[in-house]
Design an enzyme around this catalytic site. Structure first.
Site, mmCIF file in Angstrom:
data_model
loop_
_atom_site.group_PDB
_atom_site.id
_atom_site.type_symbol
_atom_site.label_atom_id
_atom_site.label_comp_id
_atom_site.label_asym_id
_atom_site.label_seq_id
_atom_site.Cartn_x
_atom_site.Cartn_y
_atom_site.Cartn_z
ATOM 1 N N ASP A 157 50.644 27.742 69.894
ATOM 2 C CA ASP A 157 50.274 26.929 68.745
ATOM 3 C C ASP A 157 48.940 27.369 68.156
ATOM 4 O O ASP A 157 47.893 27.186 68.774
ATOM 5 C CB ASP A 157 50.205 25.468 69.195
ATOM 6 C CG ASP A 157 49.808 24.508 68.089
ATOM 7 O OD1 ASP A 157 49.938 24.890 66.907
ATOM 8 O OD2 ASP A 157 49.377 23.395 68.405
ATOM 9 N N ASP A 360 50.278 28.972 59.929
ATOM 10 C CA ASP A 360 50.467 28.137 61.112
ATOM 11 C C ASP A 360 51.753 28.507 61.833
ATOM 12 O O ASP A 360 52.808 28.651 61.207
ATOM 13 C CB ASP A 360 50.496 26.669 60.678
ATOM 14 C CG ASP A 360 50.631 25.716 61.846
ATOM 15 O OD1 ASP A 360 49.968 25.948 62.875
ATOM 16 O OD2 ASP A 360 51.388 24.740 61.734
#
Length: 485
Positions: A157, A360
């Site tokens: 992440d 992201d």
């Protein structure tokens, strides 16, 4: 008496015409110019390649990749579960993801964070089974933790910072791929004492809070979408490859966890904060990844640490660090233009300067501020007008029924970033769907005029098969095509 018009010049004209007419009339050359343009500005792809459903069901294929150095295999959660997310689930996930990242800059603790006198047996946390949408559209890696090592598969992440995993004893845990990590079984496991600066001094890791109980540092990972983990801040041996291990790696050992309610043991944070894995294991603070194509099991991705010898194939754009959000710890970049089918879209520079774009790994679809999105949408619809439209939803309003087609011709799209960096987006990064009857544009709109923050995202669909290098030390991100095997 006027002289009759001579026809002496006609033979020359005839020769001239006969010379050039074949260029226009020959069946092999009539549309040669058009075909070349079509080849350059369009892609013909299998409709099945745009589906989110994986073409196989496999166990986690983590571990070391075939690349040199510190490199892990990357796999998509859907290739393990065999389940593809619905459009509604993806939108719900992306909304939660956006909220989580925007709230990550807050210095206020999550409302469920315990008071200093609390301990692991007395916590005030919501009794919920977690958020099943958290894992939708996520990518995973497998590492080893402890001595002897125990494999754990983690969501990687770029929007968070701490590595945490579920740990025994479980006050509240969920099902995961591998057995839950058992600290007493590891010879090298230690909890972080309250006297450690890691516990007494905040690291500025957004969403992560530490406190003391029974002389042991208590760790709380709190996310804006309601996902949480609570346990001990600890250190142990982290094994990345058979030849690379990191002693005394700082991580969160969660005994009370709510989400991700799925197969991942926890999260590997790749943000820019001091406690992230990038800061702990990579002296040059460089990592790169390639996200494999979701619909194929033959495409293998990677997550690699350390700058490779040759990075000449990557084109770098600077990180944007002067925006009043928590930019020092997330990856924001400047979009400067969009090209569709060989043409730059007429988007004023001011439109790009009015917000930021975060790249992201956990957000699925790409989004743009409404003025940019509107121009892009018009161009895509113009290029796709030969295909029958179909109903989308309140977020995805551009969808097509391609059930009768085996292949589809899609316009090539490139995003431009500061420094004249052109990044061609693969066709399966621009369109997606649950089935061939509803293939939709994988782009949504962010409308600051309706009160939304001017923050948009480059989602992981658009990043598929690209090599993306994060040069944290020099505050820049590089792009290259063909990063996956």
């Amino acid at each position: 008496m006027a002289k009759p018009t001579t026809l002496a010049f006609f033979p020359n004209c005839v020769v001239y015409l006969l010379t050039f007419i074949p260029l226009f009339c020959s069946p092999n050359k009539t549309y040669a110019w058009y075909n070349e343009r079509s080849k350059s500005y369009y892609s013909v792809v299998q409709v099945s390649s745009l589906l989110l459903a994986p073409s196989c069901n496999r166990s986690a294929n983590g571990g070391q990749s075939q690349r040199e150095g510190i490199s892990l295999n990357v796999f998509h959660t859907s290739t393990v579960t065999g389940k593809a997310p619905t459009l509604a689930q993806i939108h719900a996930h992306d909304r939660s993801r956006r909220k989580s990242i925007l709230l990550s800059g807050s210095v206020k603790p999550h409302p469920h964070v315990f008071k200093s006198e609390s301990n692991l047996n007395r916590v005030d946390l919501p009794a919920r089974s977690g958020l099943p949408e958290f894992e939708l559209g996520e990518y995973m890696v497998t590492v080893g933790l402890g001595t002897p090592k125990r494999d754990i598969s983690l969501i990687f992440d770029t929007g968070s910072h701490v590595l945490w995993t579920q740990c025994k004893p479980c006050l509240k845990c969920y099902k995961q791929l591998e057995p839950i990590f058992d600290p007493p079984a590891s010879k090298t496991f230690k909890t972080v004492p309250c006297s450690s600066r890691r516990c007494s001094q905040p690291e500025g890791v957004f969403g992560i809070y530490t406190n003391c109980s029974s002389n042991s540092c208590i760790f709380v990972g709190s996310y804006g979408d309601g996902t949480f983990t609570l346990g001990n801040l600890a250190v142990d041996k982290l094994t990345l490859t058979p030849s690379v291990a990191v002693n005394n790696y700082i991580f969160g050992c969660g005994h009370y966890n709510g989400g991700p309610n799925g197969l991942a043991a926890g999260i590997m944070g790749l943000g820019r904060a001091p406690v992230s894995i990038v800061s702990q294991i990579s002296p040059d603070k460089y990592f790169s990844y390639c996200l494999p194509k979701i619909s194929s099991c033959s495409s293998t991705g990677h997550l690699s640490f350390g700058k490779p010898k040759d990075i000449s194939k990557l084109k770098f754009t600077p990180l944007w660090t002067n925006y009043p959000f928590a930019i020092p710890y997330i990856y924001a970049i400047n979009v400067t233009g969009i090209k569709v089918a060989g043409k730059m879209l007429p988007i004023p520079e001011s439109a790009f300067r009015s917000g930021i774009q975060i790249i992201d790994s956990g957000t699925t679809a790409t989004s743009f501020l409404k003025p940019i999105y509107t121009v892009l949408l018009t161009a895509i619809r113009r290029e796709m007008q030969k295909y029958p439209p179909t109903k989308g939803d309140n977020i995805t309003d551009t969808c097509y029924n391609l059930r009768k087609y085996k292949t589809v011709r899609l316009p090539k799209v490139s995003f431009y970033f500061k420094g004249d960096v052109e990044v061609p987006i693969p066709p399966f990064g621009l369109f997606f769907g649950e089935n061939t009857s509803q293939i939709c544009l994988a782009v949504s709109s962010v409308d600051p005029g309706s009160g939304e923050d001017p923050v948009a995202f480059i989602g992981n669909l658009a990043q598929q098969t690209l090599e993306i290098g994060h040069d944290v030390l020099n505050a820049r991100i590089g792009f290259a095509s063909g990063g996956c095997y």
